[in-house]
Design an enzyme around this catalytic site. Structure first.
Site, PDB file in Angstrom:
ATOM      1  N   CYS A  88       0.851  -1.042   0.014  1.00 38.74           N
ATOM      2  CA  CYS A  88      -0.051   0.169   0.055  1.00 38.74           C
ATOM      3  C   CYS A  88       0.872   1.214   0.001  1.00 38.74           C
ATOM      4  O   CYS A  88       1.304   1.695  -0.942  1.00 38.74           O
ATOM      5  CB  CYS A  88      -1.062  -0.191   1.181  1.00 38.74           C
ATOM      6  SG  CYS A  88      -2.297   1.205   0.921  1.00 38.74           S
ATOM      7  N   HIS A 208      -2.953  -5.144   1.683  1.00 40.35           N
ATOM      8  CA  HIS A 208      -2.610  -5.082   3.147  1.00 40.35           C
ATOM      9  C   HIS A 208      -2.508  -6.749   3.480  1.00 40.35           C
ATOM     10  O   HIS A 208      -3.449  -6.966   4.397  1.00 40.35           O
ATOM     11  CB  HIS A 208      -3.118  -4.555   4.149  1.00 40.35           C
ATOM     12  CG  HIS A 208      -2.919  -2.971   3.980  1.00 40.35           C
ATOM     13  ND1 HIS A 208      -2.075  -2.062   4.615  1.00 40.35           N
ATOM     14  CD2 HIS A 208      -3.802  -1.986   3.304  1.00 40.35           C
ATOM     15  CE1 HIS A 208      -2.411  -0.854   4.574  1.00 40.35           C
ATOM     16  NE2 HIS A 208      -3.447  -0.870   3.520  1.00 40.35           N
ATOM     17  N   GLU A 210      -0.659  -8.045   5.548  1.00 42.16           N
ATOM     18  CA  GLU A 210      -0.464  -7.911   7.087  1.00 42.16           C
ATOM     19  C   GLU A 210      -1.469  -7.769   7.937  1.00 42.16           C
ATOM     20  O   GLU A 210      -1.416  -7.994   9.266  1.00 42.16           O
ATOM     21  CB  GLU A 210       0.708  -6.919   7.495  1.00 42.16           C
ATOM     22  CG  GLU A 210      -0.062  -5.216   7.459  1.00 42.16           C
ATOM     23  CD  GLU A 210       0.068  -4.899   6.158  1.00 42.16           C
ATOM     24  OE1 GLU A 210      -0.203  -3.625   5.984  1.00 42.16           O
ATOM     25  OE2 GLU A 210       0.242  -5.440   5.019  1.00 42.16           O
TER      26      GLU A 210
END
Length: 228
Positions: A88, A208, A210
Site C-alpha cells: 500500500c 495489506h 499484514e
C-alpha cells in the site's frame, strides 16, 4: 543454519503486523529468520531484506527525510538492489512516479518503474475486501484475502522499464466491495486494476497482507530471499 535478517520500516503504519507475519512464515518454513524494526541507517544495513508497510506514505516519507534515512533507503533499493517489498503506502514510496499526491508533493524512494494512483478507491470509509487469485503462490492455491484501505493501483508501467516489470495480480472481474452504505450495483468496476507487481529486487502490492492471518505471501517472499 544461516541467519536471515528481515527489517520492517518502523516510522509509521502497520510495521508490527508485518513483523508478526514474518515470524509466523519463518516458523512455518523452519527458517532461521530475525525480524527487526528499522528506524536508522545502521539498522537498515543489518537487513537482508526490507518491508515498507502500509500507512500514510506522506508521513513515512517526511519522517524518513527528517531522520536522514531517505537516501540510505534509496541506496539500499536502487544501488545495492536488496530485496524490498512495499504494501500500500510502501508501494507508493517505491514507485518512480505517483499521481494524486498531496499539495506540495512527496519524496519517493523509487526504483519500481511504474506510476501509481494514490487513494484510487477513495476514502477510508470505502475500504473493501476481495478474494484474490495470486498465481505466484502456486497453481491451485486458495484465494488470498485482499484488504484494500485507501489503496493505490498501478496505473501505468513506464516505457523505459516496461519489459522489466512483471504484473503479478489484478483485481478480479467481480470485486466484493464492502463499502459502507453503497451497493455493489452503484460502485465503479475496478476489475482489471493492477494490484501487484515485481521488478528485479522490488515487490509491490496495493493491498495489506499484514492485516490478515494469511502468511503465504510473506513465506513466498522469504523463500525467494533465502534462495539468493
Amino acid at each position: 543454519m544461516i541467519l536471515v535478517t528481515i527489517g520492517v520500516l518502523a516510522l509509521q503504519g502497520g510495521f508490527i503486523e508485518h513483523i508478526n507475519l514474518v515470524r509466523i512464515a519463518a516458523e512455518q518454513l523452519s527458517l532461521n529468520v530475525k525480524a527487526i524494526e528499522v528506524r536508522t541507517a545502521e539498522e537498515l544495513s543489518e537487513c537482508d531484506g526490507l518491508i515498507i508497510p502500509g500507512g500514510e506514505s506522506t508521513t513515512i516519507s517526511f519522517v524518513a527525510a527528517q531522520s536522514r534515512l531517505l537516501e540510505p533507503l534509496r541506496d539500499y533499493v536502487k544501488l545495492q538492489k536488496r530485496p524490498v517489498w512495499g504494501t500500500c503506502a510502501g508501494l507508493i514510496l517505491l514507485s518512480d512516479e505517483a499521481n494524486a499526491a498531496k499539495k506540495g508533493g512527496q519524496e519517493l524512494i523509487g526504483g519500481l518503474g511504474v506510476r501509481v494512483h494514490r487513494n484510487h478507491f477513495g476514502r477510508q470509509i470505502e475500504s473493501f475486501e476481495s478474494d484474490l487469485d495470486l498465481p505466484f503462490l502456486g497453481e491451485g492455491s486458495a484465494a488470498f484475502p485482499g484488504v484494500f484501505i485507501r489503496a493505490p493501483v498501478v496505473e501505468e508501467i513506464l516505457s523505459a522499464t516496461a519489459s522489466d516489470v512483471e504484473v503479478l495480480a489484478k483485481l478480479p472481474g467481480r470485486v466484493n466491495k464492502m463499502r459502507a452504505g453503497i451497493s455493489q450495483a452503484n460502485t465503479k468496476d475496478d476489475s482489471g486494476d493492477v494490484i501487484a507487481v515485481k521488478q528485479g529486487n522490488i515487490l509491490g502490492t496495493s493491498f495489506h497482507p499484514e492485516l490478515t492471518s494469511d502468511a503465504r505471501i510473506h513465506a513466498w517472499w522469504l523463500k525467494s530471499i533465502v534462495g539468493q
